[in-house]
Design an enzyme around this catalytic site. Structure first.
Site, PDB file in Angstrom:
ATOM      1  N   ARG A 224       0.707  -1.086  -0.338  1.00 15.04           N
ATOM      2  CA  ARG A 224      -0.190   0.090  -0.273  1.00 15.04           C
ATOM      3  C   ARG A 224       0.982   0.841  -0.395  1.00 15.04           C
ATOM      4  NH1 ARG A 224      -3.972  -2.752  -1.687  1.00 15.04           N
ATOM      5  NH2 ARG A 224      -5.458  -3.151  -0.140  1.00 15.04           N
ATOM      6  N   HIS A 272      -1.091   0.114  -9.361  1.00 20.42           N
ATOM      7  CA  HIS A 272      -1.323  -0.492  -9.067  1.00 20.42           C
ATOM      8  C   HIS A 272      -2.296  -2.006  -9.672  1.00 20.42           C
ATOM      9  CE1 HIS A 272      -4.179  -1.674  -4.967  1.00 20.42           C
ATOM     10  NE2 HIS A 272      -3.636  -2.035  -5.504  1.00 20.42           N
TER      11      HIS A 272
HETATM   12  C1  GLV Z   1      -5.298  -4.888  -3.731  1.00 19.83           C
HETATM   13  O1  GLV Z   1      -4.886  -4.442  -3.511  1.00 19.83           O
HETATM   14  C2  GLV Z   1      -6.001  -6.072  -2.656  1.00 19.83           C
HETATM   15  O2  GLV Z   1      -5.907  -5.875  -1.763  1.00 19.83           O
HETATM   16  O3  GLV Z   1      -6.389  -7.035  -2.853  1.00 19.83           O
END
Ligand code: GLV
Length: 309
Positions: A224, A272
């Protein structure tokens, strides 16, 4: 009895359809449509608008459709004391592992470096490294980190892992808690962050931690954005202590175009996308939890109320 799907991206129809296809007997609603709120027992959510889980008087479970649940705890209007589940999925773990392994091999063989040279028409071989040259350190040995650790061991890398509770993975040197962190970091040449984001791990990737890594270490953050202190990373890249960083996650997503990461020569960015929940593989465990909810059985992949992951 019904499920409501709450998310803000463009995948809401996919999730609704996948749930309906797999479990036609369950009513599934898009939170934006008119729906009987008292019928909803389960909310399937991903980065929901804060407060949108209120007003469901019979809600019994909140189901994150990803591996992470940190976004839920950022909502100060989250209904209290409801069970929260997350996704533990073979594909999610494998996809993450493959993404990190791809990054590591690209680094070993300088592939990004040559891509830039190619654009600039530069012919200049530089030395490469071998698997046996590298020690990879993984922070977080949960569902994702442990799969990556095992895959890296199979390739022949020296692998070490750090986690809050003790873990035992064949071929991996493990370290635990604050006491084990310094020893873990001092021989880690590529640091991979796969920790859950909690109050304890927010900002953990900071200058103090980076200084404990050997000079020339490389950071891969696929957990994160909140784990990283961006300014500290930039400082350590610019003073040469860290040789580079691959980032898949950011404080703000999409990252603001003004952010210095975009143009930093030592930062490799992906949007991401290291590992994304696929409805086809994840829906069965959500529906199984819906069934368990109705029959009073223990739910799969429950999030600990204390640990918040
Ligand atoms: C992606 O970042 C998840 O937490 O699945």
């Amino acid at each position: 009895m019904a499920i409501v799907v709450i998310r803000q991206d463009d995948k809401i129809d996919d999730w609704k359809e996948a749930l309906q296809l797999y479990a036609p007997q369950i009513a599934v609603y898009d939170y934006r449509e008119e729906h009987p709120r008292e019928a909803v027992k389960m909310a399937v959510v991903w980065k929901h608008p804060p407060g949108s889980l209120q007003g469901y008087p019979n809600l019994e479970c909140i189901s994150s459709s990803g591996a992470g649940v940190d976004f839920l705890f950022e909502d100060d209007r989250l209904p209290k004391h409801l069970p929260i589940t997350r996704v533990v999925d073979e594909y999610l773990s494998k996809d993450m592992s493959e993404h990190v392994i791809a990054l590591i091999f690209s680094l070993l063989k300088n592939l990004y470096h040559y891509k830039v040279d190619q654009f600039n028409k530069i012919w200049k071989p530089v030395g490469y490294k071998r698997i046996s040259d590298l020690t990879i350190g993984i922070m977080g040995l949960g569902a994702l980190g442990s799969v990556l650790a095992k895959d890296l061991v199979r390739f022949g890398f020296k692998v070490r892992g750090w986690s809050s509770s003790e873990k035992n993975i064949q071929g991996v040197e493990t370290f635990t808690g604050p006491a084990g962190r310094t020893a873990f970091l001092e021989a880690t040449q590529i640091l991979v962050c796969l920790l859950p984001l909690t109050d304890d791990t927010k900002g953990i990737l900071n200058a103090g931690l980076f200084r404990q890594l050997p000079k020339g270490a490389y950071l891969i953050n696929v957990a994160r954005g909140g784990h990283l202190v961006d300014g500290d990373l930039l400082e350590m890249l610019d003073n040469g202590h860290l040789s580079g960083a691959a980032l898949d996650v950011y404080h703000q997503e999409p990252l603001s175009l003004e952010h210095p990461f975009w143009e930093h020569p030592k930062v490799h960015m992906t949007p991401h996308y290291a590992s994304v929940s696929e409805t086809i593989s994840v829906v069965p465990q959500i529906v199984e939890n819906y069934r368990r909810l109705a029959s009073g059985e223990e739910l799969l992949n429950l999030v600990s109320e204390d640990k918040k992951y």
